[in-house]
Motif scaffolding. Structure first.
Motif, PDB file in Angstrom:
ATOM      1  N   TYR A   1       0.846  -1.197   0.000  1.00 28.01           N
ATOM      2  CA  TYR A   1       0.000   0.000   0.000  1.00 28.01           C
ATOM      3  C   TYR A   1       0.880   1.244   0.000  1.00 28.01           C
TER       4      TYR A   1
ATOM      5  N   SER B   1      -1.300   6.782   1.336  1.00 28.56           N
ATOM      6  CA  SER B   1      -2.717   7.143   1.425  1.00 28.56           C
ATOM      7  C   SER B   1      -3.615   5.923   1.648  1.00 28.56           C
ATOM      8  N   GLY B   2      -3.005   4.730   1.716  1.00 26.30           N
ATOM      9  CA  GLY B   2      -3.777   3.519   1.935  1.00 26.30           C
ATOM     10  C   GLY B   2      -4.270   2.861   0.664  1.00 26.30           C
TER      11      GLY B   2
ATOM     12  N   GLN C   1      -4.107   0.493  -2.434  1.00 34.01           N
ATOM     13  CA  GLN C   1      -3.413  -0.749  -2.746  1.00 34.01           C
ATOM     14  C   GLN C   1      -2.597  -0.578  -4.019  1.00 34.01           C
TER      15      GLN C   1
END
Length: 79
Positions: free
Chosen positions: A26, A29-30, A32
């Motif tokens: 990731y 910013s998260g 994927q």
């Protein structure tokens, strides 16, 4: 390892039993970026790698899920 890396990170881990393993990268910013492993694996040591040549320098997170075990490791890409 290595950490920081450029551009390939080798990810080594062990699983104690036959279990489904998921290893995902990731960004900060998260979002994927890439799924490296998503399969059942036998007990023992395993390794996979992430070739981040097409990604910008920065901090990324590698999340491993194996059954109820969850671990997140921060890695840094320096170009």
């Amino acid at each position: 390892y290595p950490n920081p890396f450029n551009p390939v990170a080798n990810i080594v881990y062990a699983v104690p039993e036959h279990i489904k393993v998921e290893v995902v990268v990731y960004d900060m910013s998260g979002r994927q970026i890439q799924t490296l492993v998503n399969e059942y694996q036998t007990p023992g040591y395993h390794s996979t790698y992430w070739d981040a040549d097409n990604n910008p320098s920065g901090v990324y997170f590698v999340r491993m899920i194996a059954g109820e075990f969850v671990k997140v490791q921060r890695i840094t890409l320096v170009k």
